[in-house]
Design a protein around this motif. Structure first.
Motif, PDB file in Angstrom:
ATOM      1  N   HIS A   1      10.820 -29.680 -12.734  1.00 45.55           N
ATOM      2  CA  HIS A   1      11.839 -29.565 -11.678  1.00 45.55           C
ATOM      3  C   HIS A   1      12.283 -30.918 -11.126  1.00 45.55           C
ATOM      4  O   HIS A   1      13.486 -31.142 -10.983  1.00 45.55           O
ATOM      5  CB  HIS A   1      11.375 -28.607 -10.583  1.00 45.55           C
ATOM      6  CG  HIS A   1      11.438 -27.177 -11.003  1.00 45.55           C
ATOM      7  ND1 HIS A   1      12.588 -26.425 -10.949  1.00 45.55           N
ATOM      8  CD2 HIS A   1      10.493 -26.362 -11.519  1.00 45.55           C
ATOM      9  CE1 HIS A   1      12.351 -25.210 -11.404  1.00 45.55           C
ATOM     10  NE2 HIS A   1      11.078 -25.145 -11.760  1.00 45.55           N
ATOM     11  N   PRO A   2      11.370 -31.840 -10.825  1.00 42.93           N
ATOM     12  CA  PRO A   2      11.882 -33.146 -10.388  1.00 42.93           C
ATOM     13  C   PRO A   2      12.570 -33.922 -11.520  1.00 42.93           C
ATOM     14  O   PRO A   2      13.461 -34.732 -11.251  1.00 42.93           O
ATOM     15  CB  PRO A   2      10.651 -33.887  -9.865  1.00 42.93           C
ATOM     16  CG  PRO A   2       9.479 -33.133 -10.351  1.00 42.93           C
ATOM     17  CD  PRO A   2       9.921 -31.739 -10.629  1.00 42.93           C
ATOM     18  N   ALA A   3      12.191 -33.664 -12.774  1.00 45.05           N
ATOM     19  CA  ALA A   3      12.920 -34.296 -13.883  1.00 45.05           C
ATOM     20  C   ALA A   3      14.354 -33.767 -13.916  1.00 45.05           C
ATOM     21  O   ALA A   3      15.305 -34.520 -14.132  1.00 45.05           O
ATOM     22  CB  ALA A   3      12.216 -34.035 -15.208  1.00 45.05           C
ATOM     23  N   THR A   4      14.500 -32.478 -13.667  1.00 40.90           N
ATOM     24  CA  THR A   4      15.837 -31.874 -13.608  1.00 40.90           C
ATOM     25  C   THR A   4      16.614 -32.447 -12.428  1.00 40.90           C
ATOM     26  O   THR A   4      17.796 -32.780 -12.547  1.00 40.90           O
ATOM     27  CB  THR A   4      15.732 -30.338 -13.505  1.00 40.90           C
ATOM     28  OG1 THR A   4      14.930 -29.859 -14.590  1.00 40.90           O
ATOM     29  CG2 THR A   4      17.100 -29.686 -13.532  1.00 40.90           C
TER      30      THR A   4
ATOM     31  N   GLN B   1      22.160 -27.637  -6.427  1.00 42.90           N
ATOM     32  CA  GLN B   1      21.221 -27.449  -7.530  1.00 42.90           C
ATOM     33  C   GLN B   1      19.927 -28.222  -7.272  1.00 42.90           C
ATOM     34  O   GLN B   1      18.840 -27.723  -7.579  1.00 42.90           O
ATOM     35  CB  GLN B   1      21.853 -27.901  -8.855  1.00 42.90           C
ATOM     36  CG  GLN B   1      22.915 -26.955  -9.368  1.00 42.90           C
ATOM     37  CD  GLN B   1      23.491 -27.461 -10.676  1.00 42.90           C
ATOM     38  OE1 GLN B   1      24.502 -28.151 -10.685  1.00 42.90           O
ATOM     39  NE2 GLN B   1      22.840 -27.124 -11.781  1.00 42.90           N
ATOM     40  N   VAL B   2      20.045 -29.418  -6.707  1.00 44.82           N
ATOM     41  CA  VAL B   2      18.857 -30.204  -6.347  1.00 44.82           C
ATOM     42  C   VAL B   2      18.006 -29.392  -5.380  1.00 44.82           C
ATOM     43  O   VAL B   2      16.790 -29.249  -5.564  1.00 44.82           O
ATOM     44  CB  VAL B   2      19.265 -31.562  -5.716  1.00 44.82           C
ATOM     45  CG1 VAL B   2      18.083 -32.224  -5.016  1.00 44.82           C
ATOM     46  CG2 VAL B   2      19.858 -32.490  -6.770  1.00 44.82           C
ATOM     47  N   LYS B   3      18.648 -28.863  -4.358  1.00 40.91           N
ATOM     48  CA  LYS B   3      17.929 -28.050  -3.368  1.00 40.91           C
ATOM     49  C   LYS B   3      17.236 -26.873  -4.036  1.00 40.91           C
ATOM     50  O   LYS B   3      16.068 -26.584  -3.774  1.00 40.91           O
ATOM     51  CB  LYS B   3      18.901 -27.555  -2.289  1.00 40.91           C
ATOM     52  CG  LYS B   3      18.231 -26.750  -1.189  1.00 40.91           C
ATOM     53  CD  LYS B   3      19.252 -26.146  -0.254  1.00 40.91           C
ATOM     54  CE  LYS B   3      19.642 -24.833  -0.856  1.00 40.91           C
ATOM     55  NZ  LYS B   3      20.376 -23.919  -0.066  1.00 40.91           N
ATOM     56  N   GLY B   4      17.925 -26.199  -4.931  1.00 41.05           N
ATOM     57  CA  GLY B   4      17.354 -25.044  -5.618  1.00 41.05           C
ATOM     58  C   GLY B   4      16.160 -25.406  -6.485  1.00 41.05           C
ATOM     59  O   GLY B   4      15.139 -24.709  -6.486  1.00 41.05           O
ATOM     60  N   GLU B   5      16.269 -26.501  -7.234  1.00 37.86           N
ATOM     61  CA  GLU B   5      15.168 -26.944  -8.109  1.00 37.86           C
ATOM     62  C   GLU B   5      13.904 -27.226  -7.305  1.00 37.86           C
ATOM     63  O   GLU B   5      12.811 -26.791  -7.664  1.00 37.86           O
ATOM     64  CB  GLU B   5      15.563 -28.200  -8.889  1.00 37.86           C
ATOM     65  CG  GLU B   5      16.598 -27.995  -9.945  1.00 37.86           C
ATOM     66  CD  GLU B   5      16.130 -27.140 -11.117  1.00 37.86           C
ATOM     67  OE1 GLU B   5      14.933 -27.170 -11.454  1.00 37.86           O
ATOM     68  OE2 GLU B   5      16.977 -26.443 -11.695  1.00 37.86           O
ATOM     69  N   LEU B   6      14.066 -27.980  -6.235  1.00 33.12           N
ATOM     70  CA  LEU B   6      12.882 -28.392  -5.484  1.00 33.12           C
ATOM     71  C   LEU B   6      12.367 -27.309  -4.549  1.00 33.12           C
ATOM     72  O   LEU B   6      11.172 -27.258  -4.270  1.00 33.12           O
ATOM     73  CB  LEU B   6      13.150 -29.699  -4.745  1.00 33.12           C
ATOM     74  CG  LEU B   6      13.366 -30.896  -5.672  1.00 33.12           C
ATOM     75  CD1 LEU B   6      13.579 -32.171  -4.882  1.00 33.12           C
ATOM     76  CD2 LEU B   6      12.219 -31.071  -6.659  1.00 33.12           C
TER      77      LEU B   6
END
Length: 173
Positions: A136-139, A158-163
């Motif tokens: 997820h942090p790689a994404t 999308q950043v918010k969703g990943e983390l």
């Protein structure tokens, strides 16, 4: 009596070395959650005045996740291969496109290519949660680099969703 004293001295010396070295590089869940939360807050605010600093936080998250994977690889016969694959390929993940990382890691394509049945893994088990602590942090790293070039605010969602998703996984580690 002399042998016993020598053995006790040697044992005490060995113990002192172990204590001085400290515990193995343990996964620092608290630091991980703090860095991820900082990024989520920045993404929600939309006020990213230093995207490079935020990208650096993703690199720190990845490294923390790699440490967790390496540690778990040593303690888990069942998931050693998975944890080593994730840790060994963490740097490669950052070089992928969003489509590539989705297919290879989020959907398990790379794992399947390496003999691991992604669909058989417990999505909220410790192994997948640690894997996601890297993926997820790689994404997010990829998303933030894309944001840096485009300024597209949708990428911050999308950043918010990943983390946010990986923070949910932290409950299972």
């Amino acid at each position: 009596m002399m042998k016993r004293t020598s053995l006790m001295t040697a044992a005490a010396g060995a113990l002192a070395l172990v204590v001085a070295a400290g515990p193995a590089q343990a996964f620092d869940k608290s630091a991980y959650k703090d860095l991820a939360t900082q990024t989520v807050r920045k993404a929600i605010s939309g006020n990213i005045n230093n995207v490079d600093a935020l990208i650096k936080k993703q690199e720190e998250l990845i490294q923390l996740g790699v440490k967790g994977c390496r540690q778990y690889a040593k303690n888990s016969d069942k998931h050693t291969k998975l944890m080593n694959l994730v840790a060994d390929h963490a740097s490669d993940m950052k070089k992928m496109s969003l489509d590539e990382i989705e297919s290879a890691w989020h959907e398990g394509g790379f794992l399947k290519e390496n003999g691991i049945k992604y669909e058989d893994l417990d999505h909220f088990g410790k192994a997948v949660s640690l894997m996601d602590a890297v993926v997820h942090p790689a994404t997010t790293y990829i998303l933030l680099n894309k944001y840096k070039k485009t300024g597209n605010a949708a990428l911050l969602d999308q950043v918010k969703g990943e983390l946010t998703e990986v923070l949910d996984h932290m409950k299972h580690i």
